[in-house]
Write a protein that holds these residues in place. Sequence first.
Motif, mmCIF file in Angstrom:
data_model
loop_
_atom_site.group_PDB
_atom_site.id
_atom_site.type_symbol
_atom_site.label_atom_id
_atom_site.label_comp_id
_atom_site.label_asym_id
_atom_site.label_seq_id
_atom_site.Cartn_x
_atom_site.Cartn_y
_atom_site.Cartn_z
ATOM 1 N N ASN A 1 26.032 43.103 46.995
ATOM 2 C CA ASN A 1 27.047 42.108 47.365
ATOM 3 C C ASN A 1 27.478 41.439 46.074
ATOM 4 O O ASN A 1 26.668 41.203 45.189
ATOM 5 C CB ASN A 1 26.483 41.029 48.273
ATOM 6 C CG ASN A 1 26.063 41.545 49.616
ATOM 7 O OD1 ASN A 1 26.172 42.717 49.900
ATOM 8 N ND2 ASN A 1 25.557 40.652 50.433
ATOM 9 N N TYR A 2 28.749 41.083 45.984
ATOM 10 C CA TYR A 2 29.204 40.336 44.814
ATOM 11 C C TYR A 2 30.291 39.361 45.223
ATOM 12 O O TYR A 2 30.857 39.455 46.307
ATOM 13 C CB TYR A 2 29.682 41.261 43.698
ATOM 14 C CG TYR A 2 30.920 42.053 44.014
ATOM 15 C CD1 TYR A 2 32.188 41.514 43.816
ATOM 16 C CD2 TYR A 2 30.832 43.352 44.490
ATOM 17 C CE1 TYR A 2 33.320 42.243 44.098
ATOM 18 C CE2 TYR A 2 31.955 44.083 44.770
ATOM 19 C CZ TYR A 2 33.196 43.529 44.577
ATOM 20 O OH TYR A 2 34.315 44.241 44.865
ATOM 21 N N TYR A 3 30.532 38.418 44.341
ATOM 22 C CA TYR A 3 31.651 37.513 44.539
ATOM 23 C C TYR A 3 32.372 37.348 43.215
ATOM 24 O O TYR A 3 31.818 37.564 42.139
ATOM 25 C CB TYR A 3 31.216 36.159 45.115
ATOM 26 C CG TYR A 3 30.413 35.302 44.184
ATOM 27 C CD1 TYR A 3 31.045 34.377 43.353
ATOM 28 C CD2 TYR A 3 29.030 35.383 44.145
ATOM 29 C CE1 TYR A 3 30.309 33.576 42.501
ATOM 30 C CE2 TYR A 3 28.296 34.592 43.303
ATOM 31 C CZ TYR A 3 28.928 33.689 42.479
ATOM 32 O OH TYR A 3 28.206 32.907 41.638
ATOM 33 N N ASN B 1 46.350 40.653 49.574
ATOM 34 C CA ASN B 1 46.693 41.822 48.749
ATOM 35 C C ASN B 1 46.028 41.722 47.383
ATOM 36 O O ASN B 1 45.522 42.715 46.858
ATOM 37 C CB ASN B 1 48.208 41.945 48.577
ATOM 38 C CG ASN B 1 48.911 42.360 49.841
ATOM 39 O OD1 ASN B 1 48.294 42.770 50.808
ATOM 40 N ND2 ASN B 1 50.224 42.229 49.844
ATOM 41 N N ALA B 2 46.036 40.535 46.801
ATOM 42 C CA ALA B 2 45.394 40.341 45.497
ATOM 43 C C ALA B 2 43.890 40.569 45.602
ATOM 44 O O ALA B 2 43.293 41.197 44.715
ATOM 45 C CB ALA B 2 45.677 38.934 44.975
ATOM 46 N N ASN B 3 43.274 40.087 46.678
ATOM 47 C CA ASN B 3 41.844 40.324 46.881
ATOM 48 C C ASN B 3 41.541 41.811 47.008
ATOM 49 O O ASN B 3 40.542 42.293 46.468
ATOM 50 C CB ASN B 3 41.334 39.576 48.114
ATOM 51 C CG ASN B 3 41.059 38.120 47.841
ATOM 52 O OD1 ASN B 3 40.804 37.721 46.715
ATOM 53 N ND2 ASN B 3 41.123 37.311 48.881
ATOM 54 N N ASP B 4 42.395 42.555 47.713
ATOM 55 C CA ASP B 4 42.186 44.006 47.851
ATOM 56 C C ASP B 4 42.282 44.705 46.496
ATOM 57 O O ASP B 4 41.450 45.561 46.169
ATOM 58 C CB ASP B 4 43.208 44.607 48.816
ATOM 59 C CG ASP B 4 42.970 44.200 50.263
ATOM 60 O OD1 ASP B 4 41.858 43.730 50.574
ATOM 61 O OD2 ASP B 4 43.905 44.348 51.072
ATOM 62 N N LEU B 5 43.296 44.362 45.712
ATOM 63 C CA LEU B 5 43.447 44.979 44.384
ATOM 64 C C LEU B 5 42.293 44.609 43.463
ATOM 65 O O LEU B 5 41.788 45.453 42.710
ATOM 66 C CB LEU B 5 44.786 44.560 43.774
ATOM 67 C CG LEU B 5 46.029 45.090 44.484
ATOM 68 C CD1 LEU B 5 47.276 44.405 43.959
ATOM 69 C CD2 LEU B 5 46.137 46.597 44.343
ATOM 70 N N ARG C 1 44.536 26.506 42.258
ATOM 71 C CA ARG C 1 43.107 26.226 42.152
ATOM 72 C C ARG C 1 42.320 27.533 42.158
ATOM 73 O O ARG C 1 42.869 28.607 42.385
ATOM 74 C CB ARG C 1 42.658 25.339 43.307
ATOM 75 C CG ARG C 1 43.311 23.971 43.272
ATOM 76 C CD ARG C 1 42.889 23.130 44.433
ATOM 77 N NE ARG C 1 43.538 23.624 45.651
ATOM 78 C CZ ARG C 1 43.531 22.988 46.804
ATOM 79 N NH1 ARG C 1 42.916 21.834 46.915
ATOM 80 N NH2 ARG C 1 44.136 23.481 47.846
ATOM 81 N N LEU C 2 41.022 27.428 41.919
ATOM 82 C CA LEU C 2 40.165 28.607 41.955
ATOM 83 C C LEU C 2 40.131 29.188 43.363
ATOM 84 O O LEU C 2 39.955 28.461 44.336
ATOM 85 C CB LEU C 2 38.734 28.258 41.538
ATOM 86 C CG LEU C 2 38.443 28.179 40.051
ATOM 87 C CD1 LEU C 2 36.973 27.842 39.828
ATOM 88 C CD2 LEU C 2 38.804 29.441 39.330
ATOM 89 N N LEU C 3 40.286 30.498 43.437
ATOM 90 C CA LEU C 3 40.186 31.212 44.702
ATOM 91 C C LEU C 3 38.916 32.044 44.671
ATOM 92 O O LEU C 3 38.409 32.390 43.608
ATOM 93 C CB LEU C 3 41.424 32.084 44.907
ATOM 94 C CG LEU C 3 42.730 31.297 44.949
ATOM 95 C CD1 LEU C 3 43.921 32.234 44.882
ATOM 96 C CD2 LEU C 3 42.805 30.456 46.196
ATOM 97 N N HIS C 4 38.426 32.385 45.833
ATOM 98 C CA HIS C 4 37.108 32.999 45.939
ATOM 99 C C HIS C 4 37.226 34.330 46.682
ATOM 100 O O HIS C 4 37.798 34.392 47.761
ATOM 101 C CB HIS C 4 36.180 32.039 46.693
ATOM 102 C CG HIS C 4 34.756 32.419 46.679
ATOM 103 N ND1 HIS C 4 33.948 32.201 45.595
ATOM 104 C CD2 HIS C 4 33.972 33.013 47.604
ATOM 105 C CE1 HIS C 4 32.729 32.636 45.862
ATOM 106 N NE2 HIS C 4 32.731 33.135 47.082
ATOM 107 N N LEU C 5 36.676 35.381 46.098
ATOM 108 C CA LEU C 5 36.564 36.681 46.748
ATOM 109 C C LEU C 5 35.085 36.923 47.004
ATOM 110 O O LEU C 5 34.293 36.980 46.063
ATOM 111 C CB LEU C 5 37.122 37.794 45.852
ATOM 112 C CG LEU C 5 36.776 39.223 46.246
ATOM 113 C CD1 LEU C 5 37.441 39.586 47.561
ATOM 114 C CD2 LEU C 5 37.196 40.188 45.163
#
Length: 167
Positions: free
Chosen positions: A86-88, A109-113, A64-68
């Motif tokens: 700020n961004y998402y 880890n994916a969010n950090d990259l 599903r969609l993930l949110h950063l």
Amino acid sequence: MNIRGFTILFVIVLMVLSYFTLFTVKEWEKAILFRFGEITVSDYGPGLHFKVPWMHTVTTFDMRLLHLDQDQSRFITSEKKDLIVNYYAKWRISDVKKFYQSTKGNVNNANDLLTKRINSALRDEFGKRTVQQVVAGERDQILKIVRENTKSLPEELGIEVIDVRTK
């Protein structure tokens, strides 16, 4: 022991075996099957599947969609003025094998990259513009360039960026 005792014992052994040999993948998931730590099958879809206990392990991934949601970051414009932004981003896993290989299956880890990639693109674009251009007129163009910059992520990380927005 009578026949009833054997039947109960057989049912218990069957339940224990099925617990260790069956696994389910939900509709919104995909799974990777490992044999002694190496990927053997990387795209198990939804349903009930079999594995060999102690030889195979299974890891599931949410498709599903993930949110950063990125906290405030400081960017410098061409006028050498600071902007607090700020961004998402909304993203999803597009290739579970590449995702696992590049991030070890860890969403953090994916969010950090992804954060590093988006920050770099925003820093480059804000550095070319004045505060007035960023705030008033060219925000959509900047975000379009950032989305273009993340188009190579499916090949690199196995993730697809759906949308990036500033707040």
